[in-house]
Design a protein around this motif. Structure first.
Motif: not given
Length: 115
Positions: A9-35
């Motif tokens: 939601h932060c990325v879609l809103a183009d709020d990269l600061d909030a996305a970084l604070a929410a852990g964007l760089m720590d995100y690792v895809p897991t099965p089921g993320d697409d749902t």
């Protein structure tokens, strides 16, 4: 664990600061993320793309800063080479021989002596 939906939601809103604070760089895809977020089966791809864009931007900034430092150092070195050496206080700078001869003639003429 990073909540992919919140980060998306932060990325879609183009709020990269909030996305970084929410852990964007720590995100690792897991099965089921697409749902996780209805209507956004591209969640893993979008978050990974945002990570890559930020990593490229940070790498570019580091290269720019390194280049700026390198150019400043080279400019300082060039200026140091161009600057005349500082005269030592106890030694008078020697005149070139031609200038010394002219000065001697001028002093002799001022004193009324023929040269």
């Amino acid at each position: 664990m990073v909540q992919g939906g919140e980060v998306l939601h932060c990325v879609l809103a183009d709020d990269l600061d909030a996305a970084l604070a929410a852990g964007l760089m720590d995100y690792v895809p897991t099965p089921g993320d697409d749902t996780l977020v209805p209507g956004h089966p591209d969640l893993p791809a979008r978050l990974l793309q945002a990570q890559r864009q930020l990593q490229r931007a940070w790498a570019t900034r580091e290269r720019y800063q390194a280049r700026a430092q390198r150019l400043a150092r080279r400019a300082a070195e060039r200026e140091a080479r161009r600057a005349p050496p500082a005269p030592t206080p106890d030694l008078k700078p020697a005149l070139p021989p031609a200038a010394a001869a002219i000065l001697a003639r001028a002093k002799a003429k001022a004193a009324g002596k023929p040269s």
